[in-house]
Motif scaffolding. Sequence first.
Motif, PDB file in Angstrom:
ATOM      1  N   ARG A  49      -4.063  33.500 -34.735  1.00 51.97           N
ATOM      2  CA  ARG A  49      -4.804  33.713 -34.612  1.00 51.97           C
ATOM      3  C   ARG A  49      -5.385  32.941 -33.177  1.00 51.97           C
ATOM      4  NH1 ARG A  49      -8.965  34.386 -39.854  1.00 51.97           N
ATOM      5  NH2 ARG A  49      -8.220  36.019 -40.649  1.00 51.97           N
ATOM      6  N   PRO A  50      -5.071  33.973 -32.553  1.00 52.81           N
ATOM      7  CA  PRO A  50      -5.096  32.402 -30.591  1.00 52.81           C
ATOM      8  C   PRO A  50      -6.656  31.700 -30.444  1.00 52.81           C
ATOM      9  CG  PRO A  50      -3.783  34.649 -30.019  1.00 52.81           C
ATOM     10  CD  PRO A  50      -4.890  34.683 -31.977  1.00 52.81           C
ATOM     11  N   GLN A  51      -7.774  32.620 -30.940  1.00 52.73           N
ATOM     12  CA  GLN A  51      -9.090  31.980 -30.666  1.00 52.73           C
ATOM     13  C   GLN A  51      -8.987  30.844 -31.777  1.00 52.73           C
ATOM     14  OE1 GLN A  51     -11.095  32.546 -28.062  1.00 52.73           O
ATOM     15  NE2 GLN A  51      -8.974  34.335 -27.496  1.00 52.73           N
ATOM     16  N   LEU A  52      -8.617  31.063 -33.050  1.00 51.31           N
ATOM     17  CA  LEU A  52      -8.848  30.087 -34.242  1.00 51.31           C
ATOM     18  C   LEU A  52      -8.305  28.759 -33.701  1.00 51.31           C
ATOM     19  CD1 LEU A  52     -10.407  28.620 -36.503  1.00 51.31           C
ATOM     20  CD2 LEU A  52      -8.461  30.221 -37.037  1.00 51.31           C
ATOM     21  N   ALA A  53      -6.751  28.881 -32.912  1.00 53.11           N
ATOM     22  CA  ALA A  53      -5.626  28.448 -32.757  1.00 53.11           C
ATOM     23  C   ALA A  53      -5.903  27.406 -31.950  1.00 53.11           C
ATOM     24  CB  ALA A  53      -4.530  29.093 -32.347  1.00 53.11           C
ATOM     25  N   LEU A  54      -7.446  27.829 -30.658  1.00 55.20           N
ATOM     26  CA  LEU A  54      -7.780  27.050 -29.627  1.00 55.20           C
ATOM     27  C   LEU A  54      -8.625  26.876 -30.137  1.00 55.20           C
ATOM     28  CD1 LEU A  54      -8.089  27.139 -26.524  1.00 55.20           C
ATOM     29  CD2 LEU A  54      -9.897  28.481 -26.700  1.00 55.20           C
ATOM     30  N   ALA A  55      -9.707  26.492 -30.978  1.00 63.34           N
ATOM     31  CA  ALA A  55     -11.151  25.948 -31.512  1.00 63.34           C
ATOM     32  C   ALA A  55     -10.441  24.617 -31.782  1.00 63.34           C
ATOM     33  CB  ALA A  55     -11.361  26.600 -32.514  1.00 63.34           C
ATOM     34  N   ILE A  56      -8.837  24.556 -33.021  1.00 61.03           N
ATOM     35  CA  ILE A  56      -8.614  23.574 -33.578  1.00 61.03           C
ATOM     36  C   ILE A  56      -7.880  22.872 -32.176  1.00 61.03           C
ATOM     37  CG2 ILE A  56      -6.411  23.059 -35.104  1.00 61.03           C
ATOM     38  CD1 ILE A  56      -7.147  26.030 -36.008  1.00 61.03           C
ATOM     39  N   ILE A  57      -7.233  22.989 -31.375  1.00 61.57           N
ATOM     40  CA  ILE A  57      -6.712  22.274 -30.823  1.00 61.57           C
ATOM     41  C   ILE A  57      -7.466  21.674 -29.653  1.00 61.57           C
ATOM     42  CG2 ILE A  57      -5.355  22.719 -27.875  1.00 61.57           C
ATOM     43  CD1 ILE A  57      -4.016  24.790 -29.265  1.00 61.57           C
ATOM     44  N   LEU A  58      -9.278  22.701 -29.458  1.00 54.00           N
ATOM     45  CA  LEU A  58      -9.894  21.544 -28.633  1.00 54.00           C
ATOM     46  C   LEU A  58     -10.678  20.729 -28.965  1.00 54.00           C
ATOM     47  CD1 LEU A  58     -11.657  25.156 -26.850  1.00 54.00           C
ATOM     48  CD2 LEU A  58     -10.041  23.298 -25.521  1.00 54.00           C
ATOM     49  N   THR A  59     -11.367  20.591 -30.780  1.00 55.27           N
ATOM     50  CA  THR A  59     -11.378  19.821 -31.748  1.00 55.27           C
ATOM     51  C   THR A  59     -10.885  18.649 -31.797  1.00 55.27           C
ATOM     52  OG1 THR A  59     -12.372  21.703 -33.211  1.00 55.27           O
ATOM     53  CG2 THR A  59     -11.594  19.613 -34.103  1.00 55.27           C
ATOM     54  N   CYS A  60      -9.534  18.758 -31.527  1.00 54.98           N
ATOM     55  CA  CYS A  60      -8.270  17.862 -31.618  1.00 54.98           C
ATOM     56  C   CYS A  60      -9.043  16.919 -30.247  1.00 54.98           C
ATOM     57  CB  CYS A  60      -7.301  18.134 -31.370  1.00 54.98           C
ATOM     58  SG  CYS A  60      -5.894  16.962 -31.448  1.00 54.98           S
ATOM     59  N   GLN A  61      -9.139  17.172 -28.834  1.00 55.91           N
ATOM     60  CA  GLN A  61      -9.219  17.050 -27.698  1.00 55.91           C
ATOM     61  C   GLN A  61     -10.665  16.503 -27.432  1.00 55.91           C
ATOM     62  OE1 GLN A  61      -6.834  16.530 -25.289  1.00 55.91           O
ATOM     63  NE2 GLN A  61      -8.268  16.000 -23.629  1.00 55.91           N
ATOM     64  N   LEU A  62     -11.452  17.128 -28.672  1.00 56.78           N
ATOM     65  CA  LEU A  62     -12.797  16.056 -28.989  1.00 56.78           C
ATOM     66  C   LEU A  62     -12.973  15.161 -29.137  1.00 56.78           C
ATOM     67  CD1 LEU A  62     -15.451  16.722 -27.318  1.00 56.78           C
ATOM     68  CD2 LEU A  62     -15.890  17.263 -29.726  1.00 56.78           C
ATOM     69  N   MET A  63     -11.546  15.045 -30.099  1.00 52.74           N
ATOM     70  CA  MET A  63     -11.409  13.299 -31.140  1.00 52.74           C
ATOM     71  C   MET A  63     -11.048  13.074 -30.363  1.00 52.74           C
ATOM     72  SD  MET A  63     -10.517  15.581 -34.155  1.00 52.74           S
ATOM     73  CE  MET A  63      -9.898  13.477 -34.810  1.00 52.74           C
ATOM     74  N   LEU A  64     -10.136  12.738 -29.681  1.00 55.59           N
ATOM     75  CA  LEU A  64      -9.660  11.816 -28.235  1.00 55.59           C
ATOM     76  C   LEU A  64     -10.374  11.200 -26.881  1.00 55.59           C
ATOM     77  CD1 LEU A  64      -5.997  13.515 -28.399  1.00 55.59           C
ATOM     78  CD2 LEU A  64      -6.964  11.712 -29.936  1.00 55.59           C
ATOM     79  N   ILE A  65     -10.739  12.183 -26.538  1.00 53.57           N
ATOM     80  CA  ILE A  65     -11.326  12.314 -25.333  1.00 53.57           C
ATOM     81  C   ILE A  65     -12.514  11.739 -25.428  1.00 53.57           C
ATOM     82  CG2 ILE A  65     -13.034  13.154 -23.500  1.00 53.57           C
ATOM     83  CD1 ILE A  65      -9.923  13.387 -23.241  1.00 53.57           C
ATOM     84  N   LEU A  66     -13.941  11.486 -26.834  1.00 54.32           N
ATOM     85  CA  LEU A  66     -14.999  11.588 -27.415  1.00 54.32           C
ATOM     86  C   LEU A  66     -15.084   9.669 -27.847  1.00 54.32           C
ATOM     87  CD1 LEU A  66     -16.478  13.995 -30.039  1.00 54.32           C
ATOM     88  CD2 LEU A  66     -17.565  12.994 -27.970  1.00 54.32           C
TER      89      LEU A  66
END
Length: 482
Positions: free
Chosen positions: A21-38
């Motif tokens: 599910r590409p959109q769910l995959a994107l949400a997972i990837i963006l969650t990881c990126q947000l964790m690193l940036i925060l």
Amino acid sequence: MTERTVATGRVQAPSPPRRHRPQLALAIILTCQLMLILDATVMNVALPRIQAGLHFSTAGLSWVIDAYTLAFGGLLLLGGRVGDLVGRRRLFVVGIAVFTLASLVGGLSTSATMLLAARVLQGVGGAMAGPSTIALIVTSFPEPRERIRALALFSGMSSAGLAIGLVLGGVLTDALSWRWVLFINVPFGVAAALLALRYVRESERHPAALDLPGAFTGTVGVAGLVYAFIRAAGSGWGDPAALVSLVGGVLVLGVFVLVELRAEQPLLPLRLLADRNRAAAYLNFFLGPMAMLGMFFFLTQFMQEVYGLDPLVTGLAFMPMPVLLFTVTRLMSRLLARFGPRSIAVTGSALMIAGLVWLTQLTETTSYAAGVLGPLMLFGLGAGLGFAPLNVIIMSSVPPRDAGAAGGVLQTAQQIGGALGLAVLVTVFGVAARHATHPGVSAGHVLTSGMTAAFVASTVFACCSLLVALTFRRQSDDLRRG
């Protein structure tokens, strides 16, 4: 896939998850990126409470930030290439797991040493997961228009996360404890790792021997530069350790380039830099953070020390920027289709320059509405327009086998650029503040004098970014057809 196929070095087919599910995959990837940036801002807000709770010295407290930065920045190139070799989803999941475990340990820390060790481990996990985030977007979205939209959202999350971290850090520190700026990563990290195994598609793997000489020289060279900029930000460029680390880092990176030119499977495929537009986009990912991180750093001080705002209200005062940034990134695929990356990147750089020039006019009596809100809005628009096209230029045509390495170079450029920019700006701030210090002059005047000088230097960085954006070849506008 047979063992014989693996042994011969042929490309292994990706192992699809049970459901893609590409959109769910994107949400997972963006969650990881947000964790690193925060992490870049959420920990800053908590530093005074951490110092009181674990009895850090003033000098040692900076290492709560620096320990993570050094490990993360030094290992990004290695993390990007390892993902290409062993599988990006696999390294992504392992990196999230390491980062999450380290966050838990950090939140439970009972001593300064324990927290610093956890921060180093967080940096290692971040360097494993970080380069794979953008590479997995490329492999999860083969259709050009959807890929552009996903890359724009990734860029927006990366930029807006800095402001969001100020708000989140203030809320967690004031309402609960400094430990929760680390604990908050745990539920999101566990969920992201488990969901990634199920819904994120594994990339192709290209089995090969890891370039160990390149891994050693690249890691040591980048870590040397990052450490030099960390030392310079705290002690000035006259610090011997900063100068030795800077010279040593540059020399080791020179050896790294020579190693990569001869390596059969290089850690950094230099072919990534052969494309003029991609090389220019990497340069702008170096220059942009040099200007942007200084804005966050100094405006945070200005609003707390001159306006007297607490950390939470300071974070909320930054919110117009991420709101506009997210709005722009949501429209990015349409904007790219109409105007092309070059025009949008130039416009974004120009808006950031306008915001910085405005900030050079700050005084201790300037109100938020008159002197801060406008620049924040210009930065929100400028960062959204300026960075998203760079992701597209870099990743849209990169060979799939090099996507992880390309993501590692991108994030390394951001990390080094931000560290160098902040070191230079803090030096400029210090010199200007000393010149403004006279009997009878208020502390607020000294602070704003140093800050406005730093904003002038930031403007120079942003002007360099604009000049680089003007060099993008018009052929990059072919991406409109995506």
